[in-house]
Structure formats: C-alpha cells, structure tokens
Write an enzyme that holds these catalytic residues in place. Sequence first.
Site, PDB file in Angstrom:
ATOM      1  N   TYR A 246       3.512   6.518  10.028  1.00  0.00           N
ATOM      2  CA  TYR A 246       2.680   5.368   9.649  1.00  0.00           C
ATOM      3  C   TYR A 246       3.540   4.249   9.045  1.00  0.00           C
ATOM      4  CZ  TYR A 246      -1.550   2.854   8.300  1.00  0.00           C
ATOM      5  OH  TYR A 246      -2.539   1.899   8.197  1.00  0.00           O
TER       6      TYR A 246
ATOM      7  N   LYS B 281       0.293  -0.039  15.081  1.00  0.00           N
ATOM      8  CA  LYS B 281       1.650  -0.144  15.614  1.00  0.00           C
ATOM      9  C   LYS B 281       1.897  -1.370  16.492  1.00  0.00           C
ATOM     10  CE  LYS B 281       3.190   3.352  13.583  1.00  0.00           C
ATOM     11  NZ  LYS B 281       3.839   2.958  12.340  1.00  0.00           N
TER      12      LYS B 281
ATOM     13  N   PRO C 111      -5.020   0.230  18.427  1.00  0.00           N
ATOM     14  CA  PRO C 111      -4.656  -0.142  17.049  1.00  0.00           C
ATOM     15  C   PRO C 111      -4.838   0.973  16.019  1.00  0.00           C
ATOM     16  CG  PRO C 111      -6.605  -1.332  17.800  1.00  0.00           C
ATOM     17  CD  PRO C 111      -6.125  -0.536  18.947  1.00  0.00           C
TER      18      PRO C 111
ATOM     19  N   TYR D 105      -9.369   5.362   7.341  1.00  0.00           N
ATOM     20  CA  TYR D 105      -9.689   5.665   8.739  1.00  0.00           C
ATOM     21  C   TYR D 105     -10.689   6.819   8.690  1.00  0.00           C
ATOM     22  CZ  TYR D 105      -5.330   3.191  10.002  1.00  0.00           C
ATOM     23  OH  TYR D 105      -4.330   2.252  10.166  1.00  0.00           O
TER      24      TYR D 105
ATOM     25  N   HIS E 126       0.852  -1.194   0.000  1.00  0.00           N
ATOM     26  CA  HIS E 126       0.000   0.000   0.000  1.00  0.00           C
ATOM     27  C   HIS E 126       0.884   1.238   0.000  1.00  0.00           C
ATOM     28  CE1 HIS E 126      -4.137  -1.683   1.402  1.00  0.00           C
ATOM     29  NE2 HIS E 126      -3.520  -2.521   0.593  1.00  0.00           N
TER      30      HIS E 126
HETATM   31  P1  FAS Z   1       1.147 -12.281  21.522  1.00  0.00           P
HETATM   32  O1  FAS Z   1       0.177 -11.954  22.624  1.00  0.00           O
HETATM   33  O2  FAS Z   1       0.677 -12.295  20.113  1.00  0.00           O
HETATM   34  O3  FAS Z   1       1.818 -13.710  21.790  1.00  0.00           O
HETATM   35  C1  FAS Z   1       2.197 -14.081  23.110  1.00  0.00           C
HETATM   36  C2  FAS Z   1       2.213 -15.614  23.156  1.00  0.00           C
HETATM   37  O4  FAS Z   1       2.694 -16.008  24.434  1.00  0.00           O
HETATM   38  C3  FAS Z   1       0.819 -16.204  22.998  1.00  0.00           C
HETATM   39  O5  FAS Z   1       0.834 -17.215  22.013  1.00  0.00           O
HETATM   40  C4  FAS Z   1       0.509 -16.763  24.381  1.00  0.00           C
HETATM   41  O6  FAS Z   1      -0.277 -17.936  24.315  1.00  0.00           O
HETATM   42  C5  FAS Z   1       1.879 -17.057  24.927  1.00  0.00           C
HETATM   43  N1  FAS Z   1       1.941 -17.029  26.389  1.00  0.00           N
HETATM   44  C6  FAS Z   1       1.340 -16.166  27.235  1.00  0.00           C
HETATM   45  N2  FAS Z   1       1.654 -16.467  28.502  1.00  0.00           N
HETATM   46  C7  FAS Z   1       2.482 -17.557  28.468  1.00  0.00           C
HETATM   47  C8  FAS Z   1       3.123 -18.338  29.455  1.00  0.00           C
HETATM   48  N3  FAS Z   1       2.999 -18.053  30.750  1.00  0.00           N
HETATM   49  N4  FAS Z   1       3.880 -19.377  29.049  1.00  0.00           N
HETATM   50  C9  FAS Z   1       4.022 -19.671  27.727  1.00  0.00           C
HETATM   51  N5  FAS Z   1       3.435 -18.963  26.733  1.00  0.00           N
HETATM   52  C10 FAS Z   1       2.666 -17.917  27.119  1.00  0.00           C
HETATM   53  N6  FAS Z   1      -1.720  -4.857  16.339  1.00  0.00           N
HETATM   54  C11 FAS Z   1      -1.683  -4.169  15.172  1.00  0.00           C
HETATM   55  O7  FAS Z   1      -0.598  -3.750  14.743  1.00  0.00           O
HETATM   56  N7  FAS Z   1      -2.824  -3.989  14.441  1.00  0.00           N
HETATM   57  C12 FAS Z   1      -4.031  -4.500  14.852  1.00  0.00           C
HETATM   58  O8  FAS Z   1      -5.030  -4.352  14.181  1.00  0.00           O
HETATM   59  C13 FAS Z   1      -4.112  -5.213  16.056  1.00  0.00           C
HETATM   60  N8  FAS Z   1      -5.295  -5.741  16.488  1.00  0.00           N
HETATM   61  C14 FAS Z   1      -5.329  -6.412  17.672  1.00  0.00           C
HETATM   62  C15 FAS Z   1      -6.527  -6.959  18.145  1.00  0.00           C
HETATM   63  C16 FAS Z   1      -6.563  -7.631  19.368  1.00  0.00           C
HETATM   64  C17 FAS Z   1      -7.872  -8.214  19.869  1.00  0.00           C
HETATM   65  C18 FAS Z   1      -5.398  -7.774  20.135  1.00  0.00           C
HETATM   66  C19 FAS Z   1      -5.419  -8.474  21.491  1.00  0.00           C
HETATM   67  C20 FAS Z   1      -4.197  -7.238  19.679  1.00  0.00           C
HETATM   68  C21 FAS Z   1      -4.154  -6.569  18.442  1.00  0.00           C
HETATM   69  N9  FAS Z   1      -2.964  -6.041  17.942  1.00  0.00           N
HETATM   70  C22 FAS Z   1      -2.910  -5.368  16.772  1.00  0.00           C
HETATM   71  C23 FAS Z   1      -1.742  -6.190  18.676  1.00  0.00           C
HETATM   72  C24 FAS Z   1      -1.196  -7.562  18.406  1.00  0.00           C
HETATM   73  O9  FAS Z   1      -1.066  -7.758  17.032  1.00  0.00           O
HETATM   74  C25 FAS Z   1       0.095  -7.696  19.150  1.00  0.00           C
HETATM   75  O10 FAS Z   1       0.902  -6.535  19.003  1.00  0.00           O
HETATM   76  C26 FAS Z   1       0.906  -8.903  18.737  1.00  0.00           C
HETATM   77  O11 FAS Z   1       0.093 -10.045  18.877  1.00  0.00           O
HETATM   78  C27 FAS Z   1       2.125  -8.949  19.633  1.00  0.00           C
HETATM   79  O12 FAS Z   1       2.751 -10.159  19.434  1.00  0.00           O
HETATM   80  P2  FAS Z   1       3.509 -10.873  20.653  1.00  0.00           P
HETATM   81  O13 FAS Z   1       4.357  -9.863  21.358  1.00  0.00           O
HETATM   82  O14 FAS Z   1       4.101 -12.091  20.072  1.00  0.00           O
HETATM   83  O15 FAS Z   1       2.345 -11.231  21.715  1.00  0.00           O
HETATM   84  C1  PHB Z   2      -6.189  -4.464  10.419  1.00  0.00           C
HETATM   85  O1  PHB Z   2      -6.212  -4.672   9.199  1.00  0.00           O
HETATM   86  O2  PHB Z   2      -6.484  -5.334  11.265  1.00  0.00           O
HETATM   87  C2  PHB Z   2      -5.778  -3.093  10.914  1.00  0.00           C
HETATM   88  C3  PHB Z   2      -5.207  -2.212  10.035  1.00  0.00           C
HETATM   89  C4  PHB Z   2      -4.816  -0.952  10.491  1.00  0.00           C
HETATM   90  C5  PHB Z   2      -5.019  -0.612  11.819  1.00  0.00           C
HETATM   91  C6  PHB Z   2      -5.602  -1.510  12.710  1.00  0.00           C
HETATM   92  C7  PHB Z   2      -5.985  -2.766  12.249  1.00  0.00           C
HETATM   93  O3  PHB Z   2      -4.641   0.624  12.271  1.00  0.00           O
END
Ligand code: FAS
Ligand code: PHB
Length: 406
Positions: free
Chosen positions: A395, A300, A296, A204, A75
């Site tokens: 961004y 980031k 989100p 957005y 993009h």
């Molecule tokens: P994660 O939380 O992905 O992974 C951590 C891992 O550790 C998990 O698999 C968990 O099971 C494991 N774990 C936890 N405790 C443990 C323990 N005690 N022992 C062993 N394993 C354990 N980011 C964006 O950039 N854009 C978005 O649109 C966006 N949407 C999101 C929507 C939601 C609902 C959520 C919750 C987050 C969103 N995020 C988004 C942020 C998300 O993408 C995180 O930044 C990303 O998953 C971070 O990755 P990790 O640091 O690997 O953490």
């Molecule tokens: C998504 O595609 O999940 C998404 C993209 C941009 C954002 C947040 C979520 O800022």
Amino acid sequence: MKTIQTQVAIIGAGPSGLLLGQLLARKGISNIILERKTGDYVLGRIRAGILEQGFADLVREAGVAERMDAEGHVHEGVELVVNGERTRIDLKELTGGDVVVCYGQVEITQDLMEARQAASLETYYEADKVQPHDVKSDKPYVTFEHQGEEYRLDCDFVAGCDGFHGVSRQTIPEEVRTEFERVYPFGWLGMLADTPPCHDELIYAKSEYGFALASQRSATRSRYYLQVPLTDKIEDWSDEAFWDELKKRLPAEIAENVVTGPSIEKSIAPLRSFVCEPMQYGNLFLVGDAAHIVPPTGAKGLNLAASDVATLYKILTRVYETGDRRYIEQYSDIALRRVWNGERFSWWMTNMMHDFGEEVSNGGIDAQMFGRFMKSEFNYYLNSENGRKVIAEQYVGLPYEDLNEY
Ligand code: FAS
Ligand code: PHB
C-alpha cells in the site's frame, strides 16, 4: 510549418507529463509539453487522492512539495473492513516508517502547473493533431497544430504521457504491442462533498451490500466511492440515495459519523486492469496511463505513473549528464517490473473487496467458489501479522527501481 526544437518532447500535461517536465527542467534538460485540452479542463478531472511514500519524495525532489507538505495529510494507517469486522493496517509500524500522503491529484497537478509557469517552461495547451514521427530514428519529431498554425517539434526523445486514450500507445505498431486487459463486472460511483470525513484514516469496506471506500481530501472535504453495477447511470443516484447506501455499507459506529451534504462532483468510472508491453518503441517512451490502468482499489493508478516518471527521469538524466545510453533500451523492462507488481496488488485488492455477483468465470471457477476462496484468503492476511505486513508494504509502495541494479 514552423519548426521548433527541444531535447524531450512530452505529450500530455497530466500529472505524468508535468512531473517529468519539472524534474527534467531542474536538471537543465529542455522539454516542451503538448496538451490537447485547456489547463482548466485538466484541473477539472477529480481523480486520485493517495500518494505513496516514493511519490511524495519525488514531488519534494521536483521542488514543488511546499503546499503538499503544508496541506497534505500524512496517514500512518488504513482500515479494511469485511462484513463489519475492522482491521487497521498500521502502515508506519509494519513498514518501518513509510506512510502515505492524502493530497488530491488536482492539487499536485495545480502545483506542477504553477511551477512550470513560474519557470517559463513551454506548454502548448489546446495542441491539436499531435503526432509523433520517426521515433525509431535518432531524430524523432512531433507535429501538431496550435491556434491555426502547423508546427514540427524536433527532439531527441518523445515521452508519451497522454493517458489511456492518447496517441502515443497507438504509435507503437499493433504487431509490436501486446495488450493485457481484465474488465471488471462493476464500476465505482464516486462522490466529492464539502463535508468533514467520517474517519481520520481511509476505510475500505466490503459488506453484504457491496464495496464502499471512505476517503478524504482535507478536514472539510470528503471523497466516497460505492461499487455499482455497470448498468447504473449517474441519474440513478440522488445524493440522498448515495448517503443512505454508503451508511449501509460502513460499520455502524463509522456510519453514524458520516456528515451528509450536497455533492460537488459525482461520476461513475468503469474498472479495468490493463498493461501494454513494451512501454517503449525506439525513442518513444510510454508513461503512466498511456501504458497501464489499474482498478483504484489499491490506490496505485497515479502512483504507478509517478514510478514510470522516476525511471524515465533517471535514465534521461544519465544520457544527458554522462552520455550513458545503456539504460535507454531497458526503460520498458525496468518500468514494467513495478507496474506488474502494482497491477497484481490492485487486482488482488479488487478481488478481495468486491462482490462479483453472478460473474461465472473468474479464473475459470464459479462466483460462489471464487467468493469462498477470496474470503478465506483475506481472512488469513488480515489475521496474520505477516499478512498485514504484505498489505502495508504494497500500500505504501515498494521502493522505486534502482538503475544500478540493472
Ligand atoms: P492523464 O490521463 O491524467 O493525463 C493525460 C493527459 O494527456 C491529459 O491531460 C490529456 O488531455 C492529454 N492527452 C491525451 N491525448 C492527447 C493527445 N493526443 N495530444 C495531447 N495531449 C493528449 N488513480 C489513483 O491512484 N487513485 C484514484 O482514486 C483514481 N481515480 C481515478 C478515477 C478516474 C475516473 C480515472 C479516469 C482515473 C483515476 N485514477 C486514480 C487514475 C488516474 O489518477 C491516473 O493514474 C492519472 O491521471 C495518470 O496520469 P497521466 O499518466 O498523466 O494520465
Ligand atoms: C481517493 O481518495 O480518491 C482514493 C483513495 C484510495 C483509493 C482510491 C481512491 O484506493
């Protein structure tokens, strides 16, 4: 208890843990990942969709970019809409060539899982009672249970990639940790649908009805979000109600391109800004959501996790390749510079793009006055090339930290 050893113990097989493991392995640095859930459970979490330039380059360095480069959508711009007025931020032109890649977190996670399996790297899924020990010593270890057997994993370093609810941050004594938090007075209702996106770039949109985001996963799969009150429940939102509200919040000429269809995933996520300082304690390093959370709105979350991975990977590579341990103590300071930049941008975009309703004290001023400030600030940025350049640079993501600058 069975004793095993590795150079770097990684807790968590989300994108942070898997990407760090892959990068370290390619440098010949042994690592074992301990994940409390199953691989399928990890892949079932529908989350991020936008990869910064730096993240995409890191995936290429990790040697797992084939599918991303084939299926991810580059993009070159993103659209911000305020009360129907559309402004396209030309990312490529304003940053001198940087762009973002639209490719789901699930896809990246799957590619990393497959690469790890193909390289026969050790991952213990369904690892229970994972607990780091002696992280202040030069012989830390991690205990855990797996299939009814107790293990002790001896290592040189522990990477806490275990997300916001993990064990690693809690391993840093409370009196050592400072936690900064802002919980927003609304959430995001997200929907995934196998319908073609309504626009070729992300939109957005702030409208009188609230915020909406039109994103995508592919030419046939769309991802949409609506700002909703924290009191809303998923059962309050039928697919039809979602589509109707989305169309109200998008500009009319975009809304008419919205193709509706059954949701394949729908969930409500709260929004918070959160940072834990420091991001390390002895030889335990917090990475990604284990250390910080962003709303989100700035895309980031996953990208800040990737920049933590890049910093820790560079530091550990120096330790094992040259014995240079100078940067070990600086991981937290180096990582936090980019983390706080991403936190501020995400907070700023959230303030600009959302309706704060009746929340009284936003920075100590009432909602109405806060709203006027934000509207004026955003109008300035959108109507000034310098302002659009600032948004574009943030961004696509600022350059990753260079250890030689420390
Ligand atoms: P994660 O939380 O992905 O992974 C951590 C891992 O550790 C998990 O698999 C968990 O099971 C494991 N774990 C936890 N405790 C443990 C323990 N005690 N022992 C062993 N394993 C354990 N980011 C964006 O950039 N854009 C978005 O649109 C966006 N949407 C999101 C929507 C939601 C609902 C959520 C919750 C987050 C969103 N995020 C988004 C942020 C998300 O993408 C995180 O930044 C990303 O998953 C971070 O990755 P990790 O640091 O690997 O953490
Ligand atoms: C998504 O595609 O999940 C998404 C993209 C941009 C954002 C947040 C979520 O800022």
